[in-house]
Design a protein around this motif. Structure first.
Motif, PDB file in Angstrom:
ATOM      1  N   CYS A 246       7.359   6.220   2.299  1.00 16.96           N
ATOM      2  CA  CYS A 246       7.635   7.025   3.522  1.00 16.96           C
ATOM      3  C   CYS A 246       8.074   6.129   4.570  1.00 16.96           C
ATOM      4  O   CYS A 246       8.835   6.642   5.537  1.00 16.96           O
ATOM      5  CB  CYS A 246       6.676   8.071   3.712  1.00 16.96           C
ATOM      6  N   SER A 247       7.374   5.116   4.684  1.00 15.27           N
ATOM      7  CA  SER A 247       7.646   4.079   5.917  1.00 15.27           C
ATOM      8  C   SER A 247       9.110   3.506   5.733  1.00 15.27           C
ATOM      9  O   SER A 247       9.810   3.112   6.659  1.00 15.27           O
ATOM     10  CB  SER A 247       6.459   2.898   5.998  1.00 15.27           C
ATOM     11  N   ALA A 248       9.613   3.496   4.743  1.00 16.54           N
ATOM     12  CA  ALA A 248      11.019   3.191   4.177  1.00 16.54           C
ATOM     13  C   ALA A 248      12.069   4.186   4.537  1.00 16.54           C
ATOM     14  O   ALA A 248      13.450   4.019   4.247  1.00 16.54           O
ATOM     15  CB  ALA A 248      11.041   2.653   2.977  1.00 16.54           C
ATOM     16  N   LEU A 249      11.696   5.509   4.796  1.00 11.43           N
ATOM     17  CA  LEU A 249      12.513   6.475   4.921  1.00 11.43           C
ATOM     18  C   LEU A 249      12.818   7.089   6.216  1.00 11.43           C
ATOM     19  O   LEU A 249      12.165   6.659   7.176  1.00 11.43           O
ATOM     20  CB  LEU A 249      11.941   7.766   4.121  1.00 11.43           C
ATOM     21  N   ARG A 250      13.926   7.809   6.389  1.00  9.97           N
ATOM     22  CA  ARG A 250      14.217   8.680   7.616  1.00  9.97           C
ATOM     23  C   ARG A 250      13.382  10.040   7.708  1.00  9.97           C
ATOM     24  O   ARG A 250      13.613  10.822   6.675  1.00  9.97           O
ATOM     25  CB  ARG A 250      15.838   8.730   7.885  1.00  9.97           C
ATOM     26  N   ASN A 251      12.551  10.021   8.572  1.00  9.63           N
ATOM     27  CA  ASN A 251      11.634  11.091   8.592  1.00  9.63           C
ATOM     28  C   ASN A 251      11.788  12.232   9.814  1.00  9.63           C
ATOM     29  O   ASN A 251      10.931  13.033   9.954  1.00  9.63           O
ATOM     30  CB  ASN A 251      10.145  10.660   8.628  1.00  9.63           C
TER      31      ASN A 251
ATOM     32  N   ALA B 199       9.642  -2.666  -2.225  1.00  8.81           N
ATOM     33  CA  ALA B 199      10.307  -2.007  -3.156  1.00  8.81           C
ATOM     34  C   ALA B 199      10.983  -0.803  -3.050  1.00  8.81           C
ATOM     35  O   ALA B 199      12.025  -0.660  -3.121  1.00  8.81           O
ATOM     36  CB  ALA B 199       9.275  -1.905  -4.355  1.00  8.81           C
ATOM     37  N   ALA B 200      10.461   0.083  -2.126  1.00  5.53           N
ATOM     38  CA  ALA B 200      11.043   1.037  -1.667  1.00  5.53           C
ATOM     39  C   ALA B 200      12.224   0.998  -0.841  1.00  5.53           C
ATOM     40  O   ALA B 200      13.135   1.713  -0.976  1.00  5.53           O
ATOM     41  CB  ALA B 200       9.877   1.977  -0.945  1.00  5.53           C
ATOM     42  N   LYS B 201      12.008   0.189   0.349  1.00  6.78           N
ATOM     43  CA  LYS B 201      13.177  -0.333   1.069  1.00  6.78           C
ATOM     44  C   LYS B 201      14.250  -1.021   0.353  1.00  6.78           C
ATOM     45  O   LYS B 201      15.539  -0.428   0.663  1.00  6.78           O
ATOM     46  CB  LYS B 201      12.853  -1.187   2.107  1.00  6.78           C
ATOM     47  N   THR B 202      14.191  -1.679  -0.730  1.00  7.38           N
ATOM     48  CA  THR B 202      14.938  -2.408  -1.502  1.00  7.38           C
ATOM     49  C   THR B 202      15.634  -0.991  -2.331  1.00  7.38           C
ATOM     50  O   THR B 202      17.143  -0.958  -2.335  1.00  7.38           O
ATOM     51  CB  THR B 202      14.584  -3.182  -2.425  1.00  7.38           C
ATOM     52  N   ALA B 203      15.113  -0.082  -2.599  1.00  5.96           N
ATOM     53  CA  ALA B 203      15.601   0.933  -3.408  1.00  5.96           C
ATOM     54  C   ALA B 203      16.513   1.865  -2.554  1.00  5.96           C
ATOM     55  O   ALA B 203      17.475   2.468  -2.838  1.00  5.96           O
ATOM     56  CB  ALA B 203      14.511   1.987  -4.135  1.00  5.96           C
ATOM     57  N   VAL B 204      16.009   2.103  -1.279  1.00  4.92           N
ATOM     58  CA  VAL B 204      16.720   2.940  -0.239  1.00  4.92           C
ATOM     59  C   VAL B 204      17.850   2.234   0.093  1.00  4.92           C
ATOM     60  O   VAL B 204      18.809   3.074   0.111  1.00  4.92           O
ATOM     61  CB  VAL B 204      15.601   3.378   0.868  1.00  4.92           C
ATOM     62  N   GLU B 205      18.060   1.151   0.408  1.00  4.35           N
ATOM     63  CA  GLU B 205      19.240   0.349   0.768  1.00  4.35           C
ATOM     64  C   GLU B 205      20.333   0.488  -0.403  1.00  4.35           C
ATOM     65  O   GLU B 205      21.301   0.848  -0.410  1.00  4.35           O
ATOM     66  CB  GLU B 205      18.954  -1.140   0.998  1.00  4.35           C
TER      67      GLU B 205
END
Length: 405
Positions: A106-111, A276-282
């Motif tokens: 969730c830290s890699a998301l827009r919340n 890993a999450a930030k890479t997937a989000v991008e």
């Protein structure tokens, strides 16, 4: 996974790494899904953390650590109330032990921004950690879990159905498994209207054996949807080890079938999860399609409720024939607790000079006070009215016939 020397943060100081390409070496380890804490404990100042976490500000890192603590003490407080307070109406599928997964993702998301701007999260029947990490109001969630009228959903949803569209938390999944199908539907809608939002679906290791898992990955891969499946492999679905329903050691290998990235991360290390999450989000925002992330993690309590637990103590141990709490060995539980996500996060931030021990202790004390206040506020709220139980169930008014041709 056990608490081996190479899995502990301290081991990073003794590992020999090629001097010519240390950054490449670290990226290779994380890309291969090495279940260790090395990438997250390498020297941040020299950029050797690699990936995205090296760019996090001190304030953001402290926020992530605080959120991990917020989830931990919410779970512990709720467990203690279930064990000691006969008037308490709440129940939970506890998330303690898995905090780094929810916070890293969730830290890699827009919340913020509501459903039209925020990234969307679809949760499981174990939702409180995801909800707190996404930014939910903890007081209102505590009230909802105790069926209070001022709760998030008026006291009618309770733990397995909490939701808050204002932050993009689309809800928990009381019907275990179908979440990813609904999530991919949202991902299709997002792409159809040209938004750059992404959709995350959290699922457990048991979801591999459901048709929804494969249908969601297949369709999102075919249509290149902005969809991320985060599979929290805590080894057990209810009381059965995941090896009884999955032929692979790494469930992320299933991604190969759909020609999408399948990544394994150490779910106890919030920065590995974040990378890993930030890479997937991008990747998703760029229109490149879905990613399957498998986070190796562990839950400290039983499948649901607090059997085997004691007030004031973390985790569930011992034998309880009514709750089948002897389905996993105590040595296994304690080995995973020795690699605790709270301890790992604290150790990393102290090592990097972001915190010292005194400030870390103060943050934890403040969080405990915040959680205590949330539960106290919830206990003072009015209960929902049983006679209102059928509200929002049936459509009212006239439905006009659809015209074709």
């Amino acid at each position: 996974m056990t608490d081996t020397a190479e899995s502990r943060p301290e081991a990073a100081e003794t590992v020999e790494m090629p001097s010519a390409s240390r950054r490449t070496f670290l990226k290779g380890l994380a890309g291969a899904g090495a279940a260790i804490s090395l990438p997250a404990t390498a020297a941040r100042a020299n950029g050797e953390i690699g990936f995205w976490a090296k760019d996090l500000t001190d304030d953001k890192l402290v926020e992530m650590f605080t959120t991990i603590l917020r989830i931990r003490w919410h779970e512990r407080t709720m467990a203690d109330k279930m064990l000691t307070d006969p008037s308490y109406r709440g129940y939970n599928h506890f998330y303690a032990g898995q905090e780094a997964v929810a916070v890293g993702v969730c830290s890699a998301l827009r919340n913020s921004g509501g459903v039209m701007e925020a990234d969307l999260v679809y949760s499981t029947h174990r939702p409180t950690g995801h909800a707190i990490a996404k930014g939910i109001d903890m007081k209102k969630m505590a009230a909802e879990n105790e069926f209070r009228a001022t709760g998030l959903n008026g006291g009618y949803g309770a733990e397995m159905h909490i939701a808050d569209k204002s932050i993009g938390f689309m809800g928990a999944d009381g019907m275990i498994g179908p979440g990813p199908v609904i999530a991919t539907g949202s991902a299709f809608a997002i792409r159809a209207r040209g938004s750059d939002q992404v959709v995350v679906n959290f699922g457990g290791d048991g979801t591999y054996a459901t048709p929804h898992f494969h249908s969601a990955l297949n369709n999102s891969a075919m249509l290149k949807l902005p969809f991320i499946y985060v599979l929290e492999n805590n080894l057990y679905h209810q009381y059965a080890h995941y090896s009884y329903s999955c032929p692979m050691k790494d469930i992320a290998d299933a991604a190969q079938t759909y020609r999408i990235p399948g990544v394994v991360v150490d779910g106890q290390d919030v920065l590995q999860v974040y990378n890993a999450a930030k890479t997937a989000v991008e990747r998703a925002r760029a229109g490149e399609g879905p990613t399957l992330i498998e986070a190796k993690t562990y839950r400290y309590y039983n499948h649901w409720g607090a059997p085997g637990a004691k007030p004031g103590e973390l985790g569930a141990f011992g034998y309880d024939p009514l709750a089948i709490s002897s389905f996993r060995p105590e040595r296994e539980v304690r080995a995973w607790m020795a690699r605790d996500p709270v301890d790992i996060a604290r150790s990393i931030l102290i090592r990097w000079g972001v915190l010292d021990q005194a400030r870390a202790d103060q943050i934890e004390s403040d969080v405990r006070d915040e959680v205590t206040e949330a539960f106290a506020w919830a206990a003072e709220q009015p209960l929902c009215n049983p006679e209102d139980g059928l509200k929002h169930v049936f459509a009212e008014g006239t439905v006009l016939p659809r015209q074709f041709g």
